[in-house]
Design a protein around this motif. Structure first.
Motif, PDB file in Angstrom:
ATOM      1  N   TYR A 115       0.828  -1.189   0.000  1.00  0.00           N
ATOM      2  CA  TYR A 115       0.000   0.000   0.000  1.00  0.00           C
ATOM      3  C   TYR A 115       0.868   1.247   0.000  1.00  0.00           C
ATOM      4  CZ  TYR A 115       1.081   0.654   4.959  1.00  0.00           C
ATOM      5  OH  TYR A 115       1.742   0.859   6.140  1.00  0.00           O
ATOM      6  N   GLY A 116       0.249   2.375  -0.370  1.00  0.00           N
ATOM      7  CA  GLY A 116       0.935   3.652  -0.365  1.00  0.00           C
ATOM      8  C   GLY A 116       0.628   4.444  -1.623  1.00  0.00           C
ATOM      9  N   SER A 117       1.338   5.522  -1.788  1.00  0.00           N
ATOM     10  CA  SER A 117       1.252   6.293  -3.021  1.00  0.00           C
ATOM     11  C   SER A 117       1.892   5.495  -4.150  1.00  0.00           C
ATOM     12  CB  SER A 117       2.003   7.613  -2.854  1.00  0.00           C
ATOM     13  OG  SER A 117       3.406   7.354  -2.702  1.00  0.00           O
ATOM     14  N   PRO A 118       1.643   5.857  -5.404  1.00  0.00           N
ATOM     15  CA  PRO A 118       2.315   5.143  -6.497  1.00  0.00           C
ATOM     16  C   PRO A 118       3.834   5.139  -6.350  1.00  0.00           C
ATOM     17  CG  PRO A 118       0.530   6.484  -7.370  1.00  0.00           C
ATOM     18  CD  PRO A 118       0.648   6.831  -5.914  1.00  0.00           C
ATOM     19  N   GLU A 119       4.392   6.239  -5.886  1.00  0.00           N
ATOM     20  CA  GLU A 119       5.844   6.313  -5.729  1.00  0.00           C
ATOM     21  C   GLU A 119       6.338   5.339  -4.665  1.00  0.00           C
ATOM     22  OE1 GLU A 119       4.133   9.741  -7.603  1.00  0.00           O
ATOM     23  OE2 GLU A 119       3.745   8.940  -5.588  1.00  0.00           O
ATOM     24  N   THR A 120       5.598   5.239  -3.553  1.00  0.00           N
ATOM     25  CA  THR A 120       5.980   4.314  -2.479  1.00  0.00           C
ATOM     26  C   THR A 120       5.854   2.866  -2.931  1.00  0.00           C
ATOM     27  OG1 THR A 120       5.375   5.879  -0.736  1.00  0.00           O
ATOM     28  CG2 THR A 120       5.366   3.545  -0.147  1.00  0.00           C
ATOM     29  N   VAL A 121       4.769   2.550  -3.634  1.00  0.00           N
ATOM     30  CA  VAL A 121       4.562   1.188  -4.120  1.00  0.00           C
ATOM     31  C   VAL A 121       5.652   0.806  -5.120  1.00  0.00           C
ATOM     32  CG1 VAL A 121       3.001  -0.264  -5.469  1.00  0.00           C
ATOM     33  CG2 VAL A 121       2.098   1.178  -3.632  1.00  0.00           C
ATOM     34  N   LEU A 122       6.008   1.724  -6.010  1.00  0.00           N
ATOM     35  CA  LEU A 122       7.084   1.457  -6.965  1.00  0.00           C
ATOM     36  C   LEU A 122       8.405   1.206  -6.244  1.00  0.00           C
ATOM     37  CD1 LEU A 122       8.206   1.304  -9.826  1.00  0.00           C
ATOM     38  CD2 LEU A 122       8.367   3.810  -9.821  1.00  0.00           C
TER      39      LEU A 122
END
Length: 370
Positions: free
Chosen positions: A311-318
């Protein structure tokens, strides 16, 4: 890296079943439109526990007719709950309907309540699973003139004189996907050139605060066996392309704070459903033959979230997924509809599909064969 969607939603009553099935159909079509690689289905029974999973082969066939480019998989087929003849036949039919784009995860099952509904004792599940798989292999290999295949495995009996029809699309049979939680299952997948499910924990302990450590351990074991097996480069590449790491819950939002807040809404509802199901399992565990050997941690604990959630923002997930891509995990299986499928939960799932497709997948999704 491939990305797949796991249709693992629950129903809390008979009045919800049909809507849930139609909502999951729409969710799967959205995933196809957004260029996800596969739809995976569970295999479960009773108590509102994933209604489409009571015969996920039928549901997969229904979806496959609508999205012919999509791969389909199972995470996982509870092998002790299937007569080996019916299992062999269903896999072959779906292998034909998908033109070989089928991945059949196999396991021994998880819940005593399901076992007693099929006249299987939980303590016998592993043995029945192993024997069933051996029988299915015999059935797939049987020619018309071969001696009969005799079935005598727990509740399953029979004597097959002719052959299984239809024949498979895939040479031999569709790809199986063992769960690589033991060296024996890792070796079996590798020696057959099959992909595997790579877990983030070491049984019998479910959970773990260092999931990547566990994934790397089991992936390295599996890959080592795969390279030792002497397969062609194409077989090795195909197996690794579909070697899968699963997240029970994937949730993406515009910010980390929003994602965490929404994740907790999802998990509270999921945990309520788990506790409801546990009451029925407790009845099934009323004798020693059906006692579980492990317990699932509370889904709201940091241990469970750390092991099973992305989970997280797209940047965190990436950022989270990049080490897994570098390790060589070929497929990420995303539980985007986990728990009771309310309107809010479905909206969260669709939100995740779109943000993953727009902002995460392009950075990780290399060219892969059809």
């Amino acid at each position: 890296m491939r990305f797949s969607v796991f249709l693992n939603a629950r129903s809390l009553g008979p009045d919800q079943d049909r809507k849930l099935m139609k909502d999951l159909e729409a969710h799967a079509k959205l995933a196809a439109d957004l260029d996800y690689d596969a739809i995976f289905l569970p295999d479960h029974h009773f108590n509102g526990y994933m209604p489409v999973a009571s015969d996920s082969f039928i549901f997969a066939g229904y979806l496959a007719a609508q999205m012919p480019k999509m791969h389909f998989g199972f995470s996982v087929v509870s092998v002790p709950l299937h007569h080996p003849v019916r299992l062999a036949e269903r896999i072959n039919i779906l292998d034909q309907l998908t033109d070989g784009k089928l991945l059949v995860g196999v396991g021994s099952g998880t819940t005593p309540e399901e076992m007693i509904g099929f006249a299987v004792d939980y303590k016998d599940a592993g043995r029945i699973s192993d024997t069933n798989l051996a029988l299915v292999e015999q059935l797939w290999a049987k020619q018309m003139e071969d001696p009969a295949v005799v079935i005598d495995n727990g509740p399953y009996k029979g004597r097959v004189l002719q052959r299984i029809t239809p024949s498979p699309f895939t040479p031999g049979h569709a790809r199986l996907m063992p769960v690589a939680m033991k060296e024996a299952s890792s070796r079996r997948a590798a020696e057959n050139g099959w992909p595997a499910f790579i877990p983030a924990f070491t049984p019998p302990t479910i959970g773990g605060t260092e999931p990547f450590t566990h994934v790397k351990k089991w992936f390295d074991i599996y890959k080592g066996f795969l390279l030792e097996a002497g397969h062609s480069e194409d077989v090795v590449k195909s197996a690794l392309d579909w070697t899968t790491h699963t997240y029970q819950v994937v949730h993406v939002a515009e910010s980390d704070d929003q994602a965490r807040e929404e994740l907790e809404v999802i998990l509270r509802s999921y945990q309520d459903a788990i506790e409801r199901e546990a009451e029925f399992n407790a009845r099934a565990e009323s004798d020693d033959a059906n006692k579980k050997t492990d317990r699932t941690p509370n889904a709201l604990t940091d241990d469970w979230i750390g092991t099973w959630c992305l989970y997280g923002s797209p940047e965190t997930v990436l950022e989270h997924l990049t080490p897994y891509a570098e390790l060589g995990i070929g497929n990420v299986l995303c539980g985007t509809t986990t728990g009771p499928l309310t309107e809010q939960r479905l909206a969260y799932g669709d939100q995740t599909l779109r943000l993953m497709a727009e902002k995460v997948m392009p950075a990780l999704k290399a060219a892969v064969p059809a």
